[in-house]
Design a protein around this motif. Structure first.
Motif, PDB file in Angstrom:
ATOM      1  N   ALA A 151       0.865  -1.181   0.000  1.00 62.24           N
ATOM      2  CA  ALA A 151       0.000   0.000   0.000  1.00 62.24           C
ATOM      3  C   ALA A 151       0.902   1.231   0.000  1.00 62.24           C
ATOM      4  N   ARG A 152       0.441   2.297  -0.671  1.00 64.10           N
ATOM      5  CA  ARG A 152       1.231   3.525  -0.763  1.00 64.10           C
ATOM      6  C   ARG A 152       0.321   4.728  -0.571  1.00 64.10           C
ATOM      7  N   LEU A 153       0.861   5.779   0.028  1.00 67.40           N
ATOM      8  CA  LEU A 153       0.139   7.036   0.147  1.00 67.40           C
ATOM      9  C   LEU A 153       1.115   8.193   0.024  1.00 67.40           C
ATOM     10  N   CYS A 154       0.835   9.089  -0.907  1.00 65.94           N
ATOM     11  CA  CYS A 154       1.579  10.334  -1.054  1.00 65.94           C
ATOM     12  C   CYS A 154       0.751  11.430  -0.399  1.00 65.94           C
ATOM     13  N   CYS A 155       1.251  12.000   0.665  1.00 65.52           N
ATOM     14  CA  CYS A 155       0.474  12.937   1.467  1.00 65.52           C
ATOM     15  C   CYS A 155       0.071  14.180   0.670  1.00 65.52           C
ATOM     16  N   THR A 156      -1.108  14.687   0.976  1.00 68.75           N
ATOM     17  CA  THR A 156      -1.631  15.918   0.391  1.00 68.75           C
ATOM     18  C   THR A 156      -2.336  16.703   1.492  1.00 68.75           C
ATOM     19  N   GLU A 157      -2.839  17.877   1.145  1.00 68.00           N
ATOM     20  CA  GLU A 157      -3.619  18.654   2.113  1.00 68.00           C
ATOM     21  C   GLU A 157      -4.852  17.870   2.552  1.00 68.00           C
ATOM     22  N   GLN A 158      -5.380  17.056   1.650  1.00 68.69           N
ATOM     23  CA  GLN A 158      -6.580  16.286   1.967  1.00 68.69           C
ATOM     24  C   GLN A 158      -6.290  15.130   2.922  1.00 68.69           C
ATOM     25  N   THR A 159      -5.149  14.478   2.762  1.00 72.51           N
ATOM     26  CA  THR A 159      -4.822  13.325   3.608  1.00 72.51           C
ATOM     27  C   THR A 159      -4.209  13.744   4.939  1.00 72.51           C
ATOM     28  N   GLY A 160      -3.615  14.942   4.953  1.00 72.13           N
ATOM     29  CA  GLY A 160      -2.837  15.372   6.108  1.00 72.13           C
ATOM     30  C   GLY A 160      -1.368  15.047   5.901  1.00 72.13           C
ATOM     31  N   TRP A 161      -0.518  15.681   6.712  1.00 72.45           N
ATOM     32  CA  TRP A 161       0.931  15.517   6.601  1.00 72.45           C
ATOM     33  C   TRP A 161       1.477  14.978   7.913  1.00 72.45           C
ATOM     34  N   LYS A 162       2.462  14.095   7.809  1.00 67.57           N
ATOM     35  CA  LYS A 162       3.150  13.655   9.025  1.00 67.57           C
ATOM     36  C   LYS A 162       3.703  14.877   9.758  1.00 67.57           C
ATOM     37  N   PRO A 163       3.580  14.979  11.081  1.00 64.75           N
ATOM     38  CA  PRO A 163       3.296  13.931  12.069  1.00 64.75           C
ATOM     39  C   PRO A 163       1.820  13.640  12.337  1.00 64.75           C
ATOM     40  N   ASP A 164       0.918  14.199  11.552  1.00 61.44           N
ATOM     41  CA  ASP A 164      -0.498  13.824  11.664  1.00 61.44           C
ATOM     42  C   ASP A 164      -0.612  12.307  11.471  1.00 61.44           C
ATOM     43  N   PRO A 165      -1.318  11.597  12.335  1.00 58.88           N
ATOM     44  CA  PRO A 165      -1.425  10.145  12.186  1.00 58.88           C
ATOM     45  C   PRO A 165      -2.377   9.703  11.082  1.00 58.88           C
ATOM     46  N   ASP A 166      -3.186  10.629  10.543  1.00 61.97           N
ATOM     47  CA  ASP A 166      -4.215  10.218   9.577  1.00 61.97           C
ATOM     48  C   ASP A 166      -3.650   9.505   8.346  1.00 61.97           C
ATOM     49  N   PRO A 167      -2.598  10.025   7.688  1.00 59.30           N
ATOM     50  CA  PRO A 167      -2.081   9.287   6.530  1.00 59.30           C
ATOM     51  C   PRO A 167      -1.509   7.926   6.899  1.00 59.30           C
ATOM     52  N   VAL A 168      -0.931   7.840   8.086  1.00 61.42           N
ATOM     53  CA  VAL A 168      -0.407   6.555   8.568  1.00 61.42           C
ATOM     54  C   VAL A 168      -1.558   5.574   8.778  1.00 61.42           C
ATOM     55  N   GLN A 169      -2.599   6.052   9.431  1.00 61.81           N
ATOM     56  CA  GLN A 169      -3.755   5.197   9.680  1.00 61.81           C
ATOM     57  C   GLN A 169      -4.412   4.752   8.374  1.00 61.81           C
ATOM     58  N   SER A 170      -4.421   5.632   7.381  1.00 64.28           N
ATOM     59  CA  SER A 170      -5.004   5.288   6.085  1.00 64.28           C
ATOM     60  C   SER A 170      -4.268   4.114   5.442  1.00 64.28           C
ATOM     61  N   VAL A 171      -2.942   4.142   5.488  1.00 61.57           N
ATOM     62  CA  VAL A 171      -2.161   3.048   4.915  1.00 61.57           C
ATOM     63  C   VAL A 171      -2.342   1.781   5.739  1.00 61.57           C
TER      64      VAL A 171
END
Length: 209
Positions: free
Chosen positions: A128-148
């Motif tokens: 699984a891969r995720l390239c962060c955007t304003e919509q997904t959030g940016w690390k250190p926000d956990p949201d992109p991590v949780q999405s993956v």
């Protein structure tokens, strides 16, 4: 260590791969021309490598509008040239041998990330891969991590995971998502100007195994 975790998440730039300095210098020269401001080697290094933490905050401290900068920066990046100038760290090859679900969580934008993965032939390393955007959030926000984690099917079932990256934002994202954190220090504490704490602190992934 390979057997301590049920899944692995990894950052890309500065963690698994890096770009030749000549490419970075050229991009900042062209961005500087567009913004009417020269960037020193040190300034280019700070922004490219995220040495001071938040890149946007650093740009603001220098009196540069982050949105204007990133618009110019992405306009001046050539995905194919960047891919050709990107190299894989030898110690990162362990990822291909992992027998667990593996995810990629990167701030590298998709139009740049995909050619790099193709050029280095490492697409199949990641489930699984995720390239962060304003919509997904940016690390250190956990949201992109949780999405993956959700894409990997390990989001809410008690699996133990780890996230490895080269920046404080990666460590923060790991801890905020309830994961262990590996900080791989590619640039050195003196150049970074600070130490980044993590559950594991290494200069090479080879130290883990």
């Amino acid at each position: 260590m390979n057997g301590e975790y049920d899944f692995w998440l990894l950052d890309l730039d500065g963690t698994l791969v890096d770009v030749e300095w000549s490419y970075t210098r050229d991009v900042f020269d062209r961005v500087g021309d567009r913004l009417g401001r020269e960037f020193t080697d040190q300034e280019a290094d700070i922004i490219w490598s995220g040495l001071s933490g938040s890149r946007d905050r650093q740009l603001e401290e220098w009196g540069i509008d982050p949105q204007e900068f990133w618009t110019a920066f992405h306009d001046e990046e050539d995905p194919l040239v960047r891919a050709e100038q990107t190299y894989l760290h030898e110690d990162a090859e362990f990822v291909a041998e992992l027998e667990f679900p593996v995810g990629l969580v990167t701030h590298c934008q998709e139009f740049l990330c995909e050619p790099v993965l193709d050029h280095l032939d490492i697409h199949d390393w990641f489930d699984a891969r995720l390239c962060c955007t304003e919509q997904t959030g940016w690390k250190p926000d956990p949201d992109p991590v949780q999405s993956v984690m959700d894409d990997l099917g390990v989001g809410h079932n008690g699996h133990r995971g780890v996230l490895a990256g080269d920046g404080a934002c990666d460590v923060g994202a790991a801890w905020n998502a309830g994961l262990d954190a590996i900080h791989v220090e590619r640039v050195g504490h003196e150049r970074r100007g600070q130490c980044v704490l993590g559950d594991y602190r290494v200069q090479s992934f080879d130290e883990l195994f």
